[in-house]
Design a protein around this motif. Structure first.
Motif, PDB file in Angstrom:
ATOM      1  N   ASP A 232      36.200  34.912  55.087  1.00 25.89           N
ATOM      2  CA  ASP A 232      36.072  35.364  56.478  1.00 25.89           C
ATOM      3  C   ASP A 232      36.557  34.284  57.433  1.00 25.89           C
ATOM      4  O   ASP A 232      36.223  33.098  57.292  1.00 25.89           O
ATOM      5  N   GLY A 233      37.326  34.691  58.425  1.00 23.06           N
ATOM      6  CA  GLY A 233      37.829  33.751  59.405  1.00 23.06           C
ATOM      7  C   GLY A 233      38.567  34.481  60.506  1.00 23.06           C
ATOM      8  O   GLY A 233      38.638  35.716  60.535  1.00 23.06           O
ATOM      9  N   GLY A 234      39.159  33.711  61.412  1.00 15.17           N
ATOM     10  CA  GLY A 234      39.861  34.290  62.541  1.00 15.17           C
ATOM     11  C   GLY A 234      41.243  34.792  62.205  1.00 15.17           C
ATOM     12  O   GLY A 234      41.939  35.331  63.085  1.00 15.17           O
ATOM     13  N   CYS A 235      41.664  34.619  60.955  1.00 20.52           N
ATOM     14  CA  CYS A 235      42.959  35.094  60.479  1.00 20.52           C
ATOM     15  C   CYS A 235      42.789  35.423  58.993  1.00 20.52           C
ATOM     16  O   CYS A 235      41.776  35.054  58.395  1.00 20.52           O
ATOM     17  N   PRO A 236      43.742  36.105  58.357  1.00 16.40           N
ATOM     18  CA  PRO A 236      43.619  36.399  56.927  1.00 16.40           C
ATOM     19  C   PRO A 236      43.681  35.122  56.090  1.00 16.40           C
ATOM     20  O   PRO A 236      44.683  34.407  56.111  1.00 16.40           O
ATOM     21  N   ILE A 237      42.597  34.817  55.386  1.00 16.99           N
ATOM     22  CA  ILE A 237      42.499  33.607  54.562  1.00 16.99           C
ATOM     23  C   ILE A 237      42.156  34.041  53.152  1.00 16.99           C
ATOM     24  O   ILE A 237      41.238  34.830  52.947  1.00 16.99           O
ATOM     25  N   ARG A 238      42.863  33.495  52.166  1.00 15.73           N
ATOM     26  CA  ARG A 238      42.641  33.985  50.804  1.00 15.73           C
ATOM     27  C   ARG A 238      42.931  32.898  49.767  1.00 15.73           C
ATOM     28  O   ARG A 238      43.860  32.111  49.910  1.00 15.73           O
ATOM     29  N   TYR A 239      42.106  32.896  48.718  1.00 18.98           N
ATOM     30  CA  TYR A 239      42.397  32.166  47.483  1.00 18.98           C
ATOM     31  C   TYR A 239      43.011  33.155  46.495  1.00 18.98           C
ATOM     32  O   TYR A 239      42.467  34.250  46.293  1.00 18.98           O
ATOM     33  N   SER A 240      44.113  32.761  45.881  1.00 19.57           N
ATOM     34  CA  SER A 240      44.705  33.631  44.851  1.00 19.57           C
ATOM     35  C   SER A 240      43.954  33.511  43.535  1.00 19.57           C
ATOM     36  O   SER A 240      44.051  34.395  42.678  1.00 19.57           O
ATOM     37  N   GLY A 241      43.212  32.417  43.360  1.00 21.66           N
ATOM     38  CA  GLY A 241      42.553  32.157  42.083  1.00 21.66           C
ATOM     39  C   GLY A 241      43.545  31.672  41.045  1.00 21.66           C
ATOM     40  O   GLY A 241      44.757  31.644  41.262  1.00 21.66           O
ATOM     41  N   SER A 242      43.012  31.272  39.903  1.00 18.38           N
ATOM     42  CA  SER A 242      43.858  30.806  38.805  1.00 18.38           C
ATOM     43  C   SER A 242      44.347  32.009  37.996  1.00 18.38           C
ATOM     44  O   SER A 242      43.602  32.969  37.806  1.00 18.38           O
ATOM     45  N   PRO A 243      45.593  31.974  37.494  1.00 19.15           N
ATOM     46  CA  PRO A 243      46.089  33.088  36.677  1.00 19.15           C
ATOM     47  C   PRO A 243      45.556  33.077  35.251  1.00 19.15           C
ATOM     48  O   PRO A 243      45.917  33.950  34.458  1.00 19.15           O
ATOM     49  N   LEU A 244      44.713  32.093  34.919  1.00 22.45           N
ATOM     50  CA  LEU A 244      43.988  32.121  33.648  1.00 22.45           C
ATOM     51  C   LEU A 244      42.672  31.398  33.840  1.00 22.45           C
ATOM     52  O   LEU A 244      42.564  30.495  34.670  1.00 22.45           O
ATOM     53  N   ALA A 245      41.658  31.808  33.075  1.00 18.19           N
ATOM     54  CA  ALA A 245      40.359  31.137  33.138  1.00 18.19           C
ATOM     55  C   ALA A 245      40.472  29.802  32.423  1.00 18.19           C
ATOM     56  O   ALA A 245      40.836  29.756  31.245  1.00 18.19           O
ATOM     57  N   VAL A 246      40.151  28.699  33.117  1.00 17.47           N
ATOM     58  CA  VAL A 246      40.380  27.385  32.524  1.00 17.47           C
ATOM     59  C   VAL A 246      39.197  26.880  31.707  1.00 17.47           C
ATOM     60  O   VAL A 246      39.360  25.975  30.896  1.00 17.47           O
ATOM     61  N   ASP A 247      37.995  27.431  31.929  1.00 14.93           N
ATOM     62  CA  ASP A 247      36.882  27.084  31.052  1.00 14.93           C
ATOM     63  C   ASP A 247      35.836  28.191  31.096  1.00 14.93           C
ATOM     64  O   ASP A 247      36.002  29.192  31.796  1.00 14.93           O
ATOM     65  N   PHE A 248      34.768  28.039  30.320  1.00 11.42           N
ATOM     66  CA  PHE A 248      33.820  29.129  30.141  1.00 11.42           C
ATOM     67  C   PHE A 248      33.052  29.467  31.411  1.00 11.42           C
ATOM     68  O   PHE A 248      32.484  30.559  31.514  1.00 11.42           O
ATOM     69  N   GLY A 249      33.028  28.576  32.377  1.00 10.60           N
ATOM     70  CA  GLY A 249      32.394  28.902  33.641  1.00 10.60           C
ATOM     71  C   GLY A 249      33.147  29.960  34.426  1.00 10.60           C
ATOM     72  O   GLY A 249      32.650  30.491  35.411  1.00 10.60           O
ATOM     73  N   GLU A 250      34.379  30.279  33.993  1.00  9.66           N
ATOM     74  CA  GLU A 250      35.225  31.235  34.710  1.00  9.66           C
ATOM     75  C   GLU A 250      35.409  32.536  33.950  1.00  9.66           C
ATOM     76  O   GLU A 250      36.311  33.314  34.258  1.00  9.66           O
ATOM     77  N   GLN A 251      34.567  32.787  32.961  1.00  8.63           N
ATOM     78  CA  GLN A 251      34.802  33.932  32.084  1.00  8.63           C
ATOM     79  C   GLN A 251      34.702  35.280  32.801  1.00  8.63           C
ATOM     80  O   GLN A 251      35.247  36.281  32.332  1.00  8.63           O
ATOM     81  N   GLU A 252      34.032  35.328  33.950  1.00  9.32           N
ATOM     82  CA  GLU A 252      33.919  36.595  34.686  1.00  9.32           C
ATOM     83  C   GLU A 252      35.047  36.779  35.694  1.00  9.32           C
ATOM     84  O   GLU A 252      35.164  37.853  36.292  1.00  9.32           O
ATOM     85  N   ASN A 253      35.888  35.756  35.899  1.00 10.29           N
ATOM     86  CA  ASN A 253      36.993  35.885  36.848  1.00 10.29           C
ATOM     87  C   ASN A 253      38.056  36.836  36.311  1.00 10.29           C
ATOM     88  O   ASN A 253      38.227  36.970  35.098  1.00 10.29           O
ATOM     89  N   VAL A 254      38.789  37.465  37.204  1.00  6.13           N
ATOM     90  CA  VAL A 254      39.931  38.299  36.815  1.00  6.13           C
ATOM     91  C   VAL A 254      41.201  37.536  37.180  1.00  6.13           C
ATOM     92  O   VAL A 254      41.548  37.433  38.368  1.00  6.13           O
ATOM     93  N   PRO A 255      41.901  36.952  36.207  1.00  2.00           N
ATOM     94  CA  PRO A 255      43.103  36.180  36.512  1.00  2.00           C
ATOM     95  C   PRO A 255      44.156  37.055  37.198  1.00  2.00           C
ATOM     96  O   PRO A 255      44.448  38.162  36.739  1.00  2.00           O
ATOM     97  N   SER A 256      44.732  36.547  38.281  1.00  2.12           N
ATOM     98  CA  SER A 256      45.663  37.366  39.040  1.00  2.12           C
ATOM     99  C   SER A 256      46.523  36.498  39.945  1.00  2.12           C
ATOM    100  O   SER A 256      46.302  35.289  40.069  1.00  2.12           O
ATOM    101  N   VAL A 257      47.508  37.130  40.563  1.00  3.84           N
ATOM    102  CA  VAL A 257      48.236  36.552  41.692  1.00  3.84           C
ATOM    103  C   VAL A 257      48.055  37.506  42.865  1.00  3.84           C
ATOM    104  O   VAL A 257      47.608  38.636  42.702  1.00  3.84           O
ATOM    105  N   THR A 258      48.392  37.039  44.041  1.00  4.76           N
ATOM    106  CA  THR A 258      48.213  37.842  45.255  1.00  4.76           C
ATOM    107  C   THR A 258      49.568  38.171  45.862  1.00  4.76           C
ATOM    108  O   THR A 258      50.423  37.287  45.996  1.00  4.76           O
TER     109      THR A 258
END
Length: 382
Positions: A232-258
């Protein structure tokens, strides 16, 4: 214009001693395929191309080939350094990058104009991108001084420094008839970490408010947090995230690009494009009998075993689940340290007796473990 936003490749990442080079090749091939299919005008890589400041020749080869392939799609390509990257080393590649038609900014330069990049799409849409590589707290102060902002900033917060730097780089964003963009590698207050980021650079004063970005920006492409998300912000702000999960703490992430579509007079339209090439990461729990029923043939596994500790247990689990990279006793079965009824007295007690007390305190009743300790202690003594 159309933008493909990606970040946090972490090429060279090793997971529990296991190389992920082949997965990275497949993942970056997937990113390149998306770029060919979507035909963006601009591709932004928002930092952490590498997992380490001293990448291997193989990792360097993979990144440079991926950047070259992305450029060959016809898009302009801009990449910035992240906290895992060696900014000076990336800057040393700038002659190669410029010859290849790639814009590379590894670290902050004295001339702020170095970080303001202009372009025009094939359709005639003009764009301007403020590109800010990762800045440590120490170099944030130095950058502010280089840009000759205010003299009393040495004691200001990291967020204050970043706000002033971004303001300097985006001071021309009020001009009409142009798409105004920002890319940076940092943590924004309110965003959710992905689970695999370097804690020292996401907390302890490194987070900045979304207000550092001007409302005149059409899109802010961020790197550093590994979960794809809008901020949320005064303009469109976004993280694309990593295109692969780098460790087990990220197992619920959906790897993608924007993928972003925007013009100077229309709001950014954003969509995520999944990149499913890497092996998934999964955590499984159970007794040996339950683990024998687990079927996740293509995933890397973290295993919590619901069995009392004993010698050879790890090998039994590994035989059942060859892709298990991390094997632990389920934390629910491990008593908290000091929860036993007996407190070991060190004075006058042998190492074997002290180790035995430790095992008793932690609920380890396997005599084979005690025997292995005796063998190791004898080797050390003699």
């Amino acid at each position: 214009m159309k933008i493909l936003h990606t970040s946090d490749w972490h090429v060279g990442k090793v997971l529990k001693g296991r190389s992920r080079a082949e997965e990275h090749k497949a993942v970056l091939a997937g990113v390149i395929e998306v770029a060919r299919r979507e035909a963006p005008d601009l591709i932004i890589i928002a930092g952490d191309l590498y997992d380490t400041a001293a990448p291997t020749p193989e990792a360097t080869r993979l990144v440079t080939r991926a950047l070259t392939a992305l450029r060959r799609t016809g898009a302009d390509v801009v990449a910035i350094g992240g906290n895992h990257d060696n900014g000076a080393a990336l800057d040393a590649l700038r002659p190669w990058a410029e010859a290849a038609g790639i814009t590379l900014r590894g670290s902050v330069r004295e001339d702020p104009n170095e970080h303001v990049i202009d372009g025009t799409t094939n359709g005639g849409e003009q764009w301007r991108l403020a590109a800010l590589p990762f800045l440590s707290q120490r170099y944030a102060v130095r950058a502010v001084e280089m840009y000759e902002l205010t003299a009393a900033e040495a004691n200001q917060t990291y967020a204050d420094h970043l706000g002033r730097i971004v303001a300097r780089l985006t001071e021309s964003f009020a001009e009409p008839d142009r798409v105004h963009l920002v890319t940076a590698h940092l943590t924004v207050v309110g965003a959710t970490t992905g689970g695999g980021e370097r804690d020292a650079h996401t907390v302890l004063g490194y987070a900045v408010p979304a207000t550092v970005f001007p409302g005149t920006a059409h899109y802010v492409a961020l790197g550093h947090l590994h979960r794809a998300q809008r901020v949320d912000g005064g303009c469109p702000i976004r993280y694309s995230g990593s295109p692969l999960a780098v460790d087990f703490g990220e197992q619920e992430n959906v790897p993608s690009v924007t993928v972003v579509e925007v013009t100077a007079t229309t709001a950014a339209q954003v969509r995520e494009v999944p990149i499913p090439a890497a092996a998934s990461l999964r955590t499984v729990r159970g007794t040996l009998a339950q683990l024998a029923e687990v079927e996740v043939p293509d995933a890397w596994l973290r295993v919590f075993v619901r069995e009392q500790p004993r010698a050879g247990l790890r090998e039994e689990v590994q035989e059942l689940l060859p892709r298990a990279l991390e094997i632990r006793i389920d934390p629910e079965l491990v008593p908290a340290p000091g929860s036993g009824t007996r407190v070991a007295q060190r004075a006058g007690r042998s190492p074997r007796e002290l180790f035995g007390d430790y095992l008793d305190d932690r609920g380890h009743a396997d005599d084979d473990v005690r025997g292995l300790f005796d063998e190791l202690f004898e080797e050390v003594e003699h």
